[in-house]
Design a protein around this motif. Structure first.
Motif, PDB file in Angstrom:
ATOM      1  N   VAL A 507      61.712   5.071  28.108  1.00 50.95           N
ATOM      2  CA  VAL A 507      62.391   6.028  28.978  1.00 50.95           C
ATOM      3  C   VAL A 507      61.340   7.092  29.317  1.00 50.95           C
ATOM      4  O   VAL A 507      60.703   7.638  28.416  1.00 50.95           O
ATOM      5  CB  VAL A 507      63.601   6.672  28.267  1.00 50.95           C
ATOM      6  CG1 VAL A 507      64.235   7.723  29.142  1.00 50.95           C
ATOM      7  CG2 VAL A 507      64.620   5.618  27.897  1.00 50.95           C
ATOM      8  N   TYR A 508      61.175   7.390  30.602  1.00 48.00           N
ATOM      9  CA  TYR A 508      60.037   8.210  31.034  1.00 48.00           C
ATOM     10  C   TYR A 508      60.443   9.338  31.984  1.00 48.00           C
ATOM     11  O   TYR A 508      61.452   9.258  32.683  1.00 48.00           O
ATOM     12  CB  TYR A 508      59.002   7.331  31.762  1.00 48.00           C
ATOM     13  CG  TYR A 508      58.453   6.206  30.939  1.00 48.00           C
ATOM     14  CD1 TYR A 508      57.316   6.372  30.157  1.00 48.00           C
ATOM     15  CD2 TYR A 508      59.080   4.961  30.927  1.00 48.00           C
ATOM     16  CE1 TYR A 508      56.819   5.333  29.393  1.00 48.00           C
ATOM     17  CE2 TYR A 508      58.593   3.915  30.163  1.00 48.00           C
ATOM     18  CZ  TYR A 508      57.462   4.110  29.400  1.00 48.00           C
ATOM     19  OH  TYR A 508      56.972   3.080  28.630  1.00 48.00           O
ATOM     20  N   GLU A 509      59.597  10.362  31.974  1.00 48.04           N
ATOM     21  CA  GLU A 509      59.610  11.377  33.024  1.00 48.04           C
ATOM     22  C   GLU A 509      58.169  11.833  33.216  1.00 48.04           C
ATOM     23  O   GLU A 509      57.364  11.785  32.279  1.00 48.04           O
ATOM     24  CB  GLU A 509      60.508  12.562  32.660  1.00 48.04           C
ATOM     25  CG  GLU A 509      59.988  13.427  31.526  1.00 48.04           C
ATOM     26  CD  GLU A 509      60.901  14.616  31.219  1.00 48.04           C
ATOM     27  OE1 GLU A 509      62.068  14.597  31.638  1.00 48.04           O
ATOM     28  OE2 GLU A 509      60.437  15.567  30.555  1.00 48.04           O
ATOM     29  N   MET A 510      57.828  12.241  34.438  1.00 50.49           N
ATOM     30  CA  MET A 510      56.455  12.660  34.703  1.00 50.49           C
ATOM     31  C   MET A 510      56.434  13.946  35.513  1.00 50.49           C
ATOM     32  O   MET A 510      57.086  14.047  36.557  1.00 50.49           O
ATOM     33  CB  MET A 510      55.669  11.566  35.439  1.00 50.49           C
ATOM     34  CG  MET A 510      54.179  11.907  35.579  1.00 50.49           C
ATOM     35  SD  MET A 510      53.168  10.520  36.134  1.00 50.49           S
ATOM     36  CE  MET A 510      53.668  10.395  37.843  1.00 50.49           C
ATOM     37  N   LEU A 511      55.691  14.911  35.007  1.00 47.99           N
ATOM     38  CA  LEU A 511      55.452  16.163  35.722  1.00 47.99           C
ATOM     39  C   LEU A 511      54.053  16.108  36.320  1.00 47.99           C
ATOM     40  O   LEU A 511      53.059  16.059  35.597  1.00 47.99           O
ATOM     41  CB  LEU A 511      55.565  17.358  34.763  1.00 47.99           C
ATOM     42  CG  LEU A 511      55.156  18.714  35.339  1.00 47.99           C
ATOM     43  CD1 LEU A 511      56.106  19.136  36.461  1.00 47.99           C
ATOM     44  CD2 LEU A 511      55.106  19.786  34.257  1.00 47.99           C
ATOM     45  N   GLU A 512      53.994  16.058  37.630  1.00 49.37           N
ATOM     46  CA  GLU A 512      52.705  16.054  38.313  1.00 49.37           C
ATOM     47  C   GLU A 512      52.348  17.485  38.676  1.00 49.37           C
ATOM     48  O   GLU A 512      53.163  18.219  39.247  1.00 49.37           O
ATOM     49  CB  GLU A 512      52.766  15.182  39.560  1.00 49.37           C
ATOM     50  CG  GLU A 512      51.416  14.937  40.204  1.00 49.37           C
ATOM     51  CD  GLU A 512      51.488  13.912  41.321  1.00 49.37           C
ATOM     52  OE1 GLU A 512      50.476  13.763  42.035  1.00 49.37           O
ATOM     53  OE2 GLU A 512      52.538  13.268  41.480  1.00 49.37           O
TER      54      GLU A 512
END
Length: 569
Positions: A507-512
């Motif tokens: 399960v992922y989230e990405m802050l660019e």
């Protein structure tokens, strides 16, 4: 049931129009040249699938075809046919029908196997066709070593008598492979491999020794034995991993490699003195599985594309965050595998080196000789690398060196222990990293967790509990949450050891760190940064990804709630 007649597989497939005459003649010539089974030649050349061969045999012989992937086998019935014969004849006992025993065979036309199985089980037998690949996987899973391990533990207990033996002296002893302690450990490792355990825990208690396996992130009791054998096991494991066998007061860490079922497994071992003896925990790293690609670890396709774009940047810092055991190393190695080309020099600084990758310079940190992350990282930067992986940013010094490397033309990958992506830049500031470094060098933060996947062999629709419906209503809205028929669970079967889950996914989230987010990170007020970062990630959080897996029927609401509680902690 009557004894089956010998039939010709090729002729059956041609008659049922699953194979052409030309393909049959080619395969017969190939069989004569190589000595392989004809059915295997058909499959390897792509002429026909294993499922179609099994179906054709079932129709010809007028017997059932059973898909073991969805068949709930009973261990007590399976063991009516000993493992040796099951593997030799590619057969398995599936059902006790009172007057007869249902036997699944990959090749029900093997008359010798039929006669031998009937002789061994001493029962009338009825036949069914099963796929050979699924049969072998099921045999590996169901012929557990629990009874064997318990028996070997008792044998070792009797061997020790009332005193403890110094197994440290066993290294040069002839016939050591026959020693009860060695046979017991080999059986434990074999059983752990069969059930896909990631860790083995050997834990002395007040009156017993318990051995537990961690499977899909959850501990399961394997066996209990007499406390008397605890020291013997600890001593033997310390010996083969090169630890100090005379030191029982201090924790020790080491590693060794073993061969389990023709696969090499690297074992990381940690010992720790407890009230009743030394506790031993071993992490199993199967080297034969290879490194997982970024698009096969469960990351959404859109995120994979964005993440790959960030990895192609010439410099900057990319962080992967999450608690221990959340798959951070798997993600980083997947990234390294894609970056590993002849044109790039890659250096890793790890503690420990978990997987060995060809073409990459991997360095093991050793605090005993003051070979720390910071010291190795300084030296690594003088080796003209393009990409540097730092196993973990543990302190201010390591973080600042990594940040400076990211500012001076290197792509730096590392991990950090934070709850989510948004809090990571704030954590770096708390560690004492200058604000301008965070704003200018950090490229992206990938936060992740692992959730258990519903066993596909026993998945079925389920009714949600009131608490689960309330939780979903908050995430998806009341209308969507009310559609309870959409949600699945595993009822528990032999494929998942009754748990309802088999395997895990990410399960992922990405802050660019876009220009707007980087500018906010340089702001003196942390609350302002959090607000901007959360706005950028709206709808793409860890929690929302977990809910998406629930809606897709891949995991349960309870599992999504469990990992979501970790995000909030």
């Amino acid at each position: 049931m009557a004894r089956p007649e010998k039939v010709r597989l090729g002729e059956i497939l041609v008659q049922q129009q699953l194979l052409s005459e030309e393909q049959l003649q080619f395969s017969l010539a190939e069989q004569k040249r190589t000595g392989r089974k004809l059915g295997r030649v058909f499959i390897e050349n792509g002429f026909v699938t294993e499922e179609k061969i099994s179906g054709a045999l079932a129709r010809q012989l007028n017997i059932p075809y059973i898909n073991l992937k969805f068949y709930n086998t009973k261990p007590e019935v399976v063991r009516l046919l000993p493992e040796t014969q099951a593997r030799r004849f590619r057969a398995m006992a599936l059902e006790d029908r009172g007057g007869a025993l249902l036997i699944g065979m990959a090749d029900p036309t093997d008359l010798f196997a039929y006669d031998e199985i009937a002789r061994v089980v001493r029962r009338n037998i009825e036949l069914a066709v099963v796929n050979e690949g699924e049969l072998l996987q099921t045999i590996d899973r169901l012929y557990r070593r629990t009874d064997e391990i318990t028996g070997l533990a008792r044998e070792l207990e009797q061997d020790l008598g009332d005193s403890y033996v110094d197994f440290g002296n066993l290294g040069g002893t002839p016939g050591i492979e026959e020693a009860p302690v060695v046979k017991l450990l080999q059986s434990v490792f074999d059983d752990a491999a069969q059930v896909r355990a990631s860790d083995i825990h050997i834990e002395p208690q007040e009156s017993r020794l318990q051995i537990r396996f961690r499977i899909d992130g959850v501990l399961h009791l394997q066996t209990e034995a007499d406390i008397k054998i605890a020291q013997a096991l600890a001593l033997r494991l310390k010996l083969i991993s090169g630890l100090d066998i005379s030191e029982k007061r201090l924790p020790q860490d080491g590693r060794f490699a073993i061969k389990v079922k023709q696969s090499q497994v690297d074992v990381r071992i940690s010992t720790m003195p407890t009230q009743y003896g030394e506790s031993v925990v071993m992490r199993l790293l199967n080297q034969s599985g290879g490194i997982l690609r970024l698009d096969s670890i469960g990351m959404p396709a859109a995120m994979v594309q964005r993440f790959r774009g960030i990895l192609q940047r010439p410099n900057g810092l990319v962080l992967v965050t999450g608690p221990t055991g959340s798959g951070k190393t798997t993600t980083l190695y997947g990234a390294l595998a894609e970056l590993n080309t002849v044109e790039r020099k890659l250096i890793t600084v790890e503690d420990p080196v978990e997987y060995r990758l060809p073409g990459i310079n991997q360095v093991q940190v050793n605090e005993k000789i003051e070979l720390s992350f910071a010291r190795v990282l300084r030296s690594a930067l003088r080796q003209d690398p393009d990409v540097v992986l730092v196993g973990e940013m543990r302190d201010q010094e390591t973080a600042q060196i990594g940040m400076r490397a990211a500012l001076t033309g290197h792509l730096v990958l590392s991990t950090l222990h934070t709850n989510d992506a948004v809090s990571t830049p704030v954590r770096l500031l708390d560690m004492g990293v200058p604000r301008y470094m965070v704003a200018t060098s950090l490229q992206a933060v990938l936060a992740q967790r692992l959730v258990r996947v519903i066993c596909e062999s026993c998945a079925e629709p389920c009714e949600l509990k009131p608490a689960e419906q309330q939780w979903l209503a908050l995430e998806l809205g009341a209308a969507a949450a009310a559609e309870a028929h959409r949600y699945m669970h595993g009822r528990g079967c032999s494929h998942c050891n009754g748990t309802g889950y088999r395997g895990r996914t990410g399960v992922y989230e990405m802050l660019e760190m876009t220009e707007e987010v980087a500018e906010a990170a340089n702001h003196q007020e942390p609350g302002h940064f959090m607000k901007v970062a959360q706005a950028q990630m709206a709808g793409n959080t860890l929690r929302r990804h977990a809910v998406a897996l629930v809606a897709a029927g891949k995991t349960t609401v309870g599992e999504a709630m469990r990992v979501s509680n970790q995000f909030d902690s």
